[in-house]
Design an enzyme around this catalytic site. Structure first.
Site, mmCIF file in Angstrom:
data_model
loop_
_atom_site.group_PDB
_atom_site.id
_atom_site.type_symbol
_atom_site.label_atom_id
_atom_site.label_comp_id
_atom_site.label_asym_id
_atom_site.label_seq_id
_atom_site.Cartn_x
_atom_site.Cartn_y
_atom_site.Cartn_z
ATOM 1 N N ASN A 76 31.741 37.834 38.015
ATOM 2 C CA ASN A 76 31.792 36.374 38.118
ATOM 3 C C ASN A 76 32.804 35.863 38.980
ATOM 4 O O ASN A 76 33.965 35.942 38.595
ATOM 5 C CB ASN A 76 32.077 35.765 36.427
ATOM 6 C CG ASN A 76 32.160 34.390 36.424
ATOM 7 O OD1 ASN A 76 32.019 33.691 37.399
ATOM 8 N ND2 ASN A 76 32.961 33.945 35.303
ATOM 9 N N TRP A 77 32.338 35.253 39.974
ATOM 10 C CA TRP A 77 33.319 34.935 41.109
ATOM 11 C C TRP A 77 33.726 33.769 40.689
ATOM 12 O O TRP A 77 34.953 33.037 41.315
ATOM 13 C CB TRP A 77 32.660 34.727 42.733
ATOM 14 C CG TRP A 77 32.481 36.032 43.220
ATOM 15 C CD1 TRP A 77 32.836 37.571 42.523
ATOM 16 C CD2 TRP A 77 31.932 36.314 44.601
ATOM 17 N NE1 TRP A 77 32.250 38.418 43.569
ATOM 18 C CE2 TRP A 77 31.794 37.848 44.720
ATOM 19 C CE3 TRP A 77 31.615 35.564 45.565
ATOM 20 C CZ2 TRP A 77 31.580 38.408 45.883
ATOM 21 C CZ3 TRP A 77 31.316 36.001 46.844
ATOM 22 C CH2 TRP A 77 31.216 37.774 46.792
ATOM 23 N N LYS A 78 33.290 33.042 39.783
ATOM 24 C CA LYS A 78 33.830 31.565 39.404
ATOM 25 C C LYS A 78 34.025 30.597 40.597
ATOM 26 O O LYS A 78 33.106 30.614 41.519
ATOM 27 C CB LYS A 78 35.408 31.662 38.540
ATOM 28 C CG LYS A 78 35.273 32.629 37.652
ATOM 29 C CD LYS A 78 36.483 32.797 36.864
ATOM 30 C CE LYS A 78 36.328 33.758 35.481
ATOM 31 N NZ LYS A 78 37.307 33.943 34.480
ATOM 32 N N HIS B 186 30.273 30.264 28.984
ATOM 33 C CA HIS B 186 31.773 30.983 29.769
ATOM 34 C C HIS B 186 32.698 29.778 28.920
ATOM 35 O O HIS B 186 32.409 28.776 29.102
ATOM 36 C CB HIS B 186 31.790 30.970 30.990
ATOM 37 C CG HIS B 186 32.873 31.822 31.331
ATOM 38 N ND1 HIS B 186 34.326 31.281 31.258
ATOM 39 C CD2 HIS B 186 33.058 32.950 31.839
ATOM 40 C CE1 HIS B 186 35.096 32.267 31.774
ATOM 41 N NE2 HIS B 186 34.332 33.321 32.126
ATOM 42 N N GLU C 169 35.228 28.988 30.186
ATOM 43 C CA GLU C 169 35.675 27.823 31.112
ATOM 44 C C GLU C 169 34.956 26.631 31.054
ATOM 45 O O GLU C 169 35.383 25.552 31.242
ATOM 46 C CB GLU C 169 36.073 28.450 32.443
ATOM 47 C CG GLU C 169 37.031 29.461 32.311
ATOM 48 C CD GLU C 169 37.277 30.483 33.345
ATOM 49 O OE1 GLU C 169 36.329 30.345 34.517
ATOM 50 O OE2 GLU C 169 37.806 31.389 33.169
ATOM 51 N N GLU D 148 34.232 37.714 25.654
ATOM 52 C CA GLU D 148 35.464 37.483 26.440
ATOM 53 C C GLU D 148 36.434 36.755 25.604
ATOM 54 O O GLU D 148 36.180 35.632 25.418
ATOM 55 C CB GLU D 148 34.790 36.582 27.572
ATOM 56 C CG GLU D 148 34.125 37.331 28.457
ATOM 57 C CD GLU D 148 33.942 36.853 29.961
ATOM 58 O OE1 GLU D 148 33.882 37.573 30.935
ATOM 59 O OE2 GLU D 148 34.071 35.625 30.312
ATOM 60 N N GLY E 63 41.935 36.613 32.658
ATOM 61 C CA GLY E 63 42.850 36.337 33.822
ATOM 62 C C GLY E 63 44.299 36.404 33.578
ATOM 63 O O GLY E 63 45.186 35.692 34.241
ATOM 64 N N SER F 66 40.275 40.501 31.899
ATOM 65 C CA SER F 66 41.207 41.519 32.507
ATOM 66 C C SER F 66 40.703 42.865 32.732
ATOM 67 O O SER F 66 41.597 43.769 32.581
ATOM 68 C CB SER F 66 42.412 41.412 31.792
ATOM 69 O OG SER F 66 43.099 40.009 31.979
ATOM 70 N N GLY G 122 35.883 39.196 36.158
ATOM 71 C CA GLY G 122 36.227 38.037 36.895
ATOM 72 C C GLY G 122 37.030 38.322 38.258
ATOM 73 O O GLY G 122 36.453 39.029 39.274
ATOM 74 N N GLY G 123 38.439 38.478 38.244
ATOM 75 C CA GLY G 123 39.231 38.436 39.309
ATOM 76 C C GLY G 123 38.921 39.758 40.086
ATOM 77 O O GLY G 123 38.821 39.923 41.296
HETATM 78 O O1 LIG Z 1 36.138 35.355 32.574
HETATM 79 C C1 LIG Z 1 35.991 36.428 33.162
HETATM 80 C C2 LIG Z 1 34.591 36.708 33.601
HETATM 81 O O2 LIG Z 1 33.633 36.123 33.157
HETATM 82 C C3 LIG Z 1 37.054 37.660 33.151
HETATM 83 O O3 LIG Z 1 38.058 37.086 34.168
HETATM 84 P P1 LIG Z 1 39.034 37.953 34.610
HETATM 85 O O4 LIG Z 1 38.393 39.432 34.891
HETATM 86 O O5 LIG Z 1 39.656 37.492 35.910
HETATM 87 O O6 LIG Z 1 40.259 38.123 33.432
#
Ligand SMILES: O=C(CO)COP(=O)(O)O
Length: 249
Positions: free
Chosen positions: A9-11, A93, A95, A163, A169, A209, A230-231
């Site tokens: 997920n590149w957000k 998600h 977010e 999640e 993050g 993470s 994510g990251g």
């Molecule tokens: O929200 C996430 C994937 O959707 C997880 O993000 P991180 O891997 O950056 O913690």
């Protein structure tokens, strides 16, 4: 047997230059046995899908509207994502639940829309730190699962991503026992609702993470069928070893 899945997920990260990372990732993954997905920002969807055509990497969206078209400025329908080359979409998600006040009922409506477009819905759930500390994790994720998932979920049209909000993050990861507790609980909840055969076909991803250094132990945990990353999905050099750990699990 559920096929393992590694989803990135590149957000809200990445302009054209980020496509070079996708190209590098694709070049290294011709022998991958896991299902691979990258969800770039919507501005890159079409170009990412062109790059990933005839490759083991599929492309997904990060959200869709529940309606198929209409007066919804700034939104995208599931049909538009499909048309741009997506095969899946992340929904609910944390977010989006936080930034856009999305409820589980909204997520259920979006999930139906995704299914109608032929997209896999990756439905996200997870407790906040306050909910975990007050011992409410299982009731929170159980309620989110029940309300976010419409009737009709199958292993083909739905993936669930657990999640924990406090792990996203932050570099903080639940203990393996905590991950197993939630994933076993989700599998049981799916079994109660959809029956054993259907529940056993639905992939349960862990997200929050996930890094090259902790991926193998997370993938060895009960009822973890892969990860939503994510990251560490932004760089091929980080995501590739996570995929390798999943393939080896
Ligand atoms: O929200 C996430 C994937 O959707 C997880 O993000 P991180 O891997 O950056 O913690």
């Amino acid at each position: 047997m559920r096929q393992k899945m590694a989803a990135g997920n590149w957000k809200m990260n990445g302009t054209s230059a980020a496509l070079a990372e996708l190209e590098t990732l694709i070049q290294g993954q011709h022998a991958a046995t896991s299902e691979l997905l990258i969800c770039p920002p919507a501005t890159l969807l079409s170009r990412a899908a062109e790059l990933a055509a005839v490759s083991p990497v599929a492309i997904g969206g990060q959200d869709c509207h529940a309606a198929t078209s209409g007066a919804h400025t700034g939104d995208l329908s599931s049909d538009m994502l499909k048309d741009a080359g997506a095969t899946a979409v992340i929904l609910g998600h944390s977010e989006r639940r936080a930034d856009h006040s999305e409820t589980s009922e909204d997520v259920a409506a979006k999930t139906k829309s995704a299914w109608s477009a032929g997209l896999i819905a990756i439905v996200c759930l997870g407790e906040t730190l306050a909910e975990r500390e007050s011992g409410d994790t299982l009731s929170v994720v159980g309620n989110q699962l029940a309300a976010s998932l419409p009737d009709g979920a199958t292993g083909q049209n739905t993936v669930i991503a657990y999640e924990p909000v406090w792990a996203i993050g932050t570099g903080k990861v639940p203990s393996l026992a905590q991950i197993a507790e939630v994933h076993d609980f989700l599998r049981q909840a799916l079994t109660t609702r959809f029956g054993t055969e259907m529940a056993d076909a639905i992939r349960l991803l862990y997200g929050g993470s996930v890094k090259p250094g902790n991926a193998a132990e997370i993938f060895a945990t009960s009822n973890v069928d892969g990860a939503l990353v994510g990251g560490a999905s932004l760089k091929a050099a980080d995501f590739s070893p996570i995929i390798a750990a999943l393939d080896a699990s």
